[in-house]
Design an enzyme around this catalytic site. Sequence first.
Site, PDB file in Angstrom:
ATOM      1  N   LYS A 159      17.042 -37.427  -8.830  1.00  0.00           N
ATOM      2  CA  LYS A 159      17.992 -36.559  -8.239  1.00  0.00           C
ATOM      3  C   LYS A 159      17.416 -36.371  -6.752  1.00  0.00           C
ATOM      4  CE  LYS A 159      19.676 -34.020 -12.233  1.00  0.00           C
ATOM      5  NZ  LYS A 159      19.701 -33.057 -13.248  1.00  0.00           N
TER       6      LYS A 159
ATOM      7  N   LYS B 162      23.431 -44.429 -18.808  1.00  0.00           N
ATOM      8  CA  LYS B 162      23.590 -43.202 -19.655  1.00  0.00           C
ATOM      9  C   LYS B 162      24.729 -42.417 -19.482  1.00  0.00           C
ATOM     10  CE  LYS B 162      21.492 -39.363 -18.727  1.00  0.00           C
ATOM     11  NZ  LYS B 162      20.471 -38.234 -18.682  1.00  0.00           N
TER      12      LYS B 162
ATOM     13  N   LYS C  65      26.995 -35.421 -18.389  1.00  0.00           N
ATOM     14  CA  LYS C  65      27.932 -34.388 -18.121  1.00  0.00           C
ATOM     15  C   LYS C  65      28.461 -34.683 -16.661  1.00  0.00           C
ATOM     16  CE  LYS C  65      25.853 -31.121 -20.961  1.00  0.00           C
ATOM     17  NZ  LYS C  65      24.620 -30.855 -20.235  1.00  0.00           N
TER      18      LYS C  65
HETATM   19  P1  TYM Z   1      21.042 -31.756 -21.031  1.00  0.00           P
HETATM   20  O1  TYM Z   1      21.808 -30.547 -21.071  1.00  0.00           O
HETATM   21  O2  TYM Z   1      21.018 -32.801 -20.082  1.00  0.00           O
HETATM   22  O3  TYM Z   1      21.279 -32.397 -22.376  1.00  0.00           O
HETATM   23  C1  TYM Z   1      21.286 -31.828 -23.670  1.00  0.00           C
HETATM   24  C2  TYM Z   1      20.616 -32.815 -24.671  1.00  0.00           C
HETATM   25  O4  TYM Z   1      21.519 -34.067 -24.890  1.00  0.00           O
HETATM   26  C3  TYM Z   1      20.892 -35.090 -24.767  1.00  0.00           C
HETATM   27  N1  TYM Z   1      21.472 -36.122 -24.042  1.00  0.00           N
HETATM   28  C4  TYM Z   1      21.838 -37.514 -24.546  1.00  0.00           C
HETATM   29  N2  TYM Z   1      21.419 -38.029 -25.658  1.00  0.00           N
HETATM   30  C5  TYM Z   1      21.866 -39.339 -26.126  1.00  0.00           C
HETATM   31  N3  TYM Z   1      22.487 -39.995 -25.113  1.00  0.00           N
HETATM   32  C6  TYM Z   1      22.917 -39.356 -23.990  1.00  0.00           C
HETATM   33  N4  TYM Z   1      23.854 -40.168 -23.005  1.00  0.00           N
HETATM   34  C7  TYM Z   1      22.808 -38.053 -23.756  1.00  0.00           C
HETATM   35  N5  TYM Z   1      22.976 -37.254 -22.730  1.00  0.00           N
HETATM   36  C8  TYM Z   1      22.171 -36.301 -22.866  1.00  0.00           C
HETATM   37  C9  TYM Z   1      19.489 -34.707 -24.003  1.00  0.00           C
HETATM   38  O5  TYM Z   1      18.461 -35.701 -24.160  1.00  0.00           O
HETATM   39  C10 TYM Z   1      19.220 -33.388 -24.612  1.00  0.00           C
HETATM   40  O6  TYM Z   1      18.688 -33.391 -25.753  1.00  0.00           O
HETATM   41  N6  TYM Z   1      16.271 -30.312 -19.864  1.00  0.00           N
HETATM   42  C11 TYM Z   1      17.295 -30.332 -20.930  1.00  0.00           C
HETATM   43  C12 TYM Z   1      17.663 -29.243 -21.543  1.00  0.00           C
HETATM   44  C13 TYM Z   1      16.649 -27.980 -21.828  1.00  0.00           C
HETATM   45  C14 TYM Z   1      15.787 -28.092 -22.883  1.00  0.00           C
HETATM   46  C15 TYM Z   1      14.766 -27.209 -22.957  1.00  0.00           C
HETATM   47  C16 TYM Z   1      15.552 -29.246 -23.976  1.00  0.00           C
HETATM   48  C17 TYM Z   1      16.149 -27.055 -21.260  1.00  0.00           C
HETATM   49  N7  TYM Z   1      15.076 -26.418 -22.037  1.00  0.00           N
HETATM   50  C18 TYM Z   1      13.891 -27.056 -24.063  1.00  0.00           C
HETATM   51  C19 TYM Z   1      14.873 -28.990 -25.049  1.00  0.00           C
HETATM   52  C20 TYM Z   1      13.738 -28.071 -25.181  1.00  0.00           C
HETATM   53  C21 TYM Z   1      18.670 -30.994 -20.285  1.00  0.00           C
HETATM   54  O7  TYM Z   1      18.906 -30.947 -19.098  1.00  0.00           O
HETATM   55  O8  TYM Z   1      19.526 -31.400 -21.223  1.00  0.00           O
END
Ligand code: TYM
Length: 334
Positions: free
Chosen positions: A114, A197, A200
């Site tokens: 990023k 990947k 969003k």
């Molecule tokens: P975020 O909001 O980007 O994504 C949420 C969850 O979706 C999974 N994910 C995917 N899995 C498979 N294929 C994809 N294309 C794909 N895109 C997203 C992500 O791996 C995630 O599990 N930092 C984290 C949020 C967070 C978090 C936490 C997660 C904050 N605190 C504590 C676990 C525990 C995030 O930005 O996820």
Amino acid sequence: MTRPRLYSGMQPSADSLQIGNYIGALLQWRDLQEAYEAFFSVVDLHALTQPNDPAELRAKTRRTAAQYIAAGIEPSKSTLYVQSHVAAHAQLQWVLATLTGFGEAGRMTQFKDKSQRYGADATNVGLFTYPVLMAADILLYQTDIVPVGDDQKQHVELTRDLAERFNARYGKAFTVPTPVIQKETARIYDLQNPTAKMSKSAESDAGVLWLLDDPAVSAKKVMRAVTDSEGSVRYDRENKPGVSNLLVIYAALTGRQIPSIEDEYAGRGYGDFKKGLAEVVVGEFGPVRQRALELLDDPAELDRLLAANAAKADEVAEATLADVYDKVGLLRRV
Ligand code: TYM
């Protein structure tokens, strides 16, 4: 009997979750909430690292929570809450930041990607400490497992390192968590660019399947997904990334094995296969979308539910924070 603890969360960074979030995370969450004492947060503090319109951020936070429930997270069984409602997250983040190396945080690949994409001046310090806040999320709840997609694995590993470092230096305050990543569905790819990947924040909308999209739009996106010129429905990640991605989605949504889907479509073209998948996607998303929209029709009720769950989360988080403050030597307010 006490159940082991589970923690996970998602950013409210779009109006809808995409199918990668659904398959990579939510489906696991739904299944695991029975055997684990689960905490699921909408991580709105993390979302502040991106520019946001305040009214939109509030709306996206409710929308994300509604989608958790619509997808099967039960707020009476699991603790489903909004991160900023529990003050301890930001407080523990500070303590953990003092244990995190500058170089260590700089090696996080999401931060590197990023900051390279936007340039140093457009990169805020929140983005740099983002994984430390994530570690605080997880460690406050004495978490045993963290089910995530593979893009979050490095952050959970940092969390483990910080837990071990704190425990070794000050005495045991934290359970050391384990990431749980489903091999096959850990990464769902963009339908138009099947080596990237699905995200969003993708630049083009055509390759992203949104949970809350009109079903006809999702069906159209499946029909237009990039494939290859071979014409056979066969899993081969290397040479057929588009078809392989569609097979993974098909299998995840139906609970079937990939070979049985290959057999079903043997000798038939991609048109038939995509039509079949479009029906599966519409069948799966339709009811989730409807339920989410119903929940969003009554925001006051949703807010009450989130507040009640935040109170449950608060209790656990405050106990951990108090122990941490004691251990590092902060004077107790009597
Ligand atoms: P975020 O909001 O980007 O994504 C949420 C969850 O979706 C999974 N994910 C995917 N899995 C498979 N294929 C994809 N294309 C794909 N895109 C997203 C992500 O791996 C995630 O599990 N930092 C984290 C949020 C967070 C978090 C936490 C997660 C904050 N605190 C504590 C676990 C525990 C995030 O930005 O996820």
